[in-house]
Enzyme design. Structure first.
Site, mmCIF file in Angstrom:
data_model
loop_
_atom_site.group_PDB
_atom_site.id
_atom_site.type_symbol
_atom_site.label_atom_id
_atom_site.label_comp_id
_atom_site.label_asym_id
_atom_site.label_seq_id
_atom_site.Cartn_x
_atom_site.Cartn_y
_atom_site.Cartn_z
ATOM 1 C CE1 TYR A 1 42.562 26.768 51.890
ATOM 2 C CE2 TYR A 1 43.452 24.436 51.618
ATOM 3 C CZ TYR A 1 42.712 25.513 51.217
ATOM 4 O OH TYR A 1 41.931 25.408 50.033
ATOM 5 C CD GLN B 1 32.013 33.071 44.533
ATOM 6 O OE1 GLN B 1 32.379 32.381 43.975
ATOM 7 N NE2 GLN B 1 31.853 34.340 44.163
ATOM 8 C CG HIS C 1 33.022 28.714 48.533
ATOM 9 N ND1 HIS C 1 33.592 29.537 47.410
ATOM 10 C CD2 HIS C 1 31.914 28.046 48.088
ATOM 11 C CE1 HIS C 1 32.754 29.086 46.374
ATOM 12 N NE2 HIS C 1 31.934 28.531 46.763
ATOM 13 C CB CYS D 1 36.519 18.392 65.156
ATOM 14 S SG CYS D 1 37.494 16.811 65.782
ATOM 15 C CB THR E 1 32.505 36.704 42.044
ATOM 16 O OG1 THR E 1 32.507 35.305 41.451
ATOM 17 C CG2 THR E 1 31.130 37.177 41.523
ATOM 18 C CB SER E 2 36.016 34.699 37.725
ATOM 19 O OG SER E 2 35.723 33.585 38.295
ATOM 20 C CG ASN F 1 34.385 41.520 38.286
ATOM 21 O OD1 ASN F 1 34.823 41.383 39.403
ATOM 22 N ND2 ASN F 1 34.552 40.612 37.165
ATOM 23 C CB ALA G 1 36.222 46.202 44.632
HETATM 24 P P1 NAD Z 1 38.286 34.665 40.935
HETATM 25 O O1 NAD Z 1 39.759 34.915 41.300
HETATM 26 O O2 NAD Z 1 37.915 33.765 40.039
HETATM 27 O O3 NAD Z 1 37.705 35.820 40.314
HETATM 28 C C1 NAD Z 1 38.161 37.085 40.738
HETATM 29 C C2 NAD Z 1 37.400 38.309 39.711
HETATM 30 O O4 NAD Z 1 37.695 39.450 40.408
HETATM 31 C C3 NAD Z 1 37.862 38.319 38.469
HETATM 32 O O5 NAD Z 1 36.797 38.443 37.646
HETATM 33 C C4 NAD Z 1 38.530 39.699 38.363
HETATM 34 O O6 NAD Z 1 38.431 40.333 37.201
HETATM 35 C C5 NAD Z 1 37.976 40.593 39.447
HETATM 36 N N1 NAD Z 1 38.961 41.437 40.051
HETATM 37 C C6 NAD Z 1 40.260 41.514 40.217
HETATM 38 N N2 NAD Z 1 40.669 42.401 41.194
HETATM 39 C C7 NAD Z 1 39.510 43.363 41.415
HETATM 40 C C8 NAD Z 1 39.369 44.543 41.738
HETATM 41 N N3 NAD Z 1 40.494 45.302 42.313
HETATM 42 N N4 NAD Z 1 38.114 44.758 41.805
HETATM 43 C C9 NAD Z 1 36.992 44.517 41.434
HETATM 44 N N5 NAD Z 1 37.172 43.264 40.808
HETATM 45 C C10 NAD Z 1 38.415 42.725 40.783
HETATM 46 O O7 NAD Z 1 37.377 34.507 42.365
HETATM 47 P P2 NAD Z 1 35.933 34.043 42.661
HETATM 48 O O8 NAD Z 1 34.821 34.295 41.635
HETATM 49 O O9 NAD Z 1 35.827 34.345 44.204
HETATM 50 O O10 NAD Z 1 36.242 32.218 42.798
HETATM 51 C C11 NAD Z 1 37.466 32.085 43.298
HETATM 52 C C12 NAD Z 1 37.257 30.881 44.440
HETATM 53 O O11 NAD Z 1 38.561 30.807 45.289
HETATM 54 C C13 NAD Z 1 36.358 31.109 45.405
HETATM 55 O O12 NAD Z 1 35.776 29.777 45.512
HETATM 56 C C14 NAD Z 1 36.936 31.565 46.552
HETATM 57 O O13 NAD Z 1 36.655 30.826 47.694
HETATM 58 C C15 NAD Z 1 38.435 31.267 46.571
HETATM 59 N N6 NAD Z 1 39.214 32.372 46.826
HETATM 60 C C16 NAD Z 1 39.101 33.153 47.816
HETATM 61 C C17 NAD Z 1 39.907 34.287 48.357
HETATM 62 C C18 NAD Z 1 39.722 35.205 49.602
HETATM 63 O O14 NAD Z 1 39.094 34.626 50.468
HETATM 64 N N7 NAD Z 1 40.092 36.324 49.424
HETATM 65 C C19 NAD Z 1 40.924 34.518 47.264
HETATM 66 C C20 NAD Z 1 41.330 33.634 46.346
HETATM 67 C C21 NAD Z 1 40.373 32.586 46.137
#
Ligand code: NAD
Length: 236
Positions: A60, A95, A113, A121, A180-181, A205, A223
């Site tokens: 992290y 998220q 999240h 803390c 989001t997936s 997406n 996006a």
């Molecule tokens: P995910 O990684 O599971 O899914 C990402 C989705 O975004 C996919 O469906 C993919 O097809 C799509 N995608 C990829 N590139 C894209 C683009 N350029 N434009 C539009 N869509 C695009 O992500 P999730 O559903 O957010 O779940 C992942 C978990 O991991 C969450 O709980 C999150 O907290 C965490 N996470 C956060 C970050 C961050 O803060 N940036 C990064 C990675 C993971």
């Protein structure tokens, strides 16, 4: 679509992908789920933190340092413009644990999240904005205990502000899911709830998500392009 009034937008890692922040890769064909080359079970669960706190804190610390070198992209900025110019309320429920929505100009943002730039803390329960490292076990500014952990909702923990999110979904006229997936619950279930409570639903997406069938409409593409085009369209 009819002209909606209250808009709730769920965002995921995909909206930050074009800013250079890795998405989370769900394991295909029974393979491990990977995030920045780490198995999710090794870095993003309370069990992992109990087992190997140094590994988790280092992971992290690196992510926290990395996001501070990234910039919001056109999609983050388009959502900020929508919040500024739309007549009704616009809320982003994200998220994501990065701060790119805020740096893109959005104010109404719920981090369900948690946030990379926050430390929690576990001794006094106070959260402090945090931009540096946690690996050396710095003292909590509030109580002095060396018990800070990343303020991240790990797998198996309860997301933040679920009551507020449910109220928003109940009041939403339009629910939009971006990047989001649809693999991580409870966020993946928001579309069904919003729909049952009367909202129109739109998915933006790169590819169809797991819950794609629940959306009234799906638009596919990066996006930065499709979110900008959608906001331009809404604002006329
Ligand atoms: P995910 O990684 O599971 O899914 C990402 C989705 O975004 C996919 O469906 C993919 O097809 C799509 N995608 C990829 N590139 C894209 C683009 N350029 N434009 C539009 N869509 C695009 O992500 P999730 O559903 O957010 O779940 C992942 C978990 O991991 C969450 O709980 C999150 O907290 C965490 N996470 C956060 C970050 C961050 O803060 N940036 C990064 C990675 C993971």
């Amino acid at each position: 679509m009819n002209r909606p009034r209250s808009i709730v937008i769920l965002t995921g890692a995909g909206i930050s992908a074009e800013s250079g922040i890795d998405t989370f890769r769900a394991g295909a064909n029974g393979g491990p789920s990977l995030w920045e080359q780490h198995r999710v079970e090794d870095v993003a669960t309370p069990e992992a933190f109990a087992r190997d706190p140094d590994l988790v804190l280092r992971f992290y610390d690196m992510r926290r340092a990395a996001i501070q070198t990234k910039e919001p992209n056109a999609a983050h900025r388009a959502l900020a413009r929508l919040e500024r110019e739309w007549a009704g309320p616009v809320t982003v429920v994200t998220q994501n644990v990065d701060d790119l929505h805020e740096r893109g100009g959005s104010h109404a943002v719920i981090h369900m999240h948690g946030e990379h730039l926050s430390a929690w803390c576990t001794a006094c329960d106070v959260r402090t904005r945090w931009t540096g490292a946690l690996i050396d076990r710095p003292a909590c500014p509030a109580c002095g205990a060396r018990a800070l952990r990343p303020d991240i909702v790990w797998f198996g923990e309860i997301p933040y502000r679920m009551d507020a999110i449910q109220t928003l979904l109940a009041d939403a006229d339009l629910f939009v899911s971006i990047g989001t997936s649809g693999a991580v619950y409870p966020a993946a279930g928001f579309v069904r709830l919003a729909r049952e409570l009367g909202a129109q639903t739109l998915e933006l997406n790169l590819e169809r998500s797991q819950g794609s069938a629940w959306f009234d409409q799906t638009r596919l593409g990066p996006a930065s392009e499709i979110v900008t085009a959608w906001v331009d369209e809404l604002l006329g």
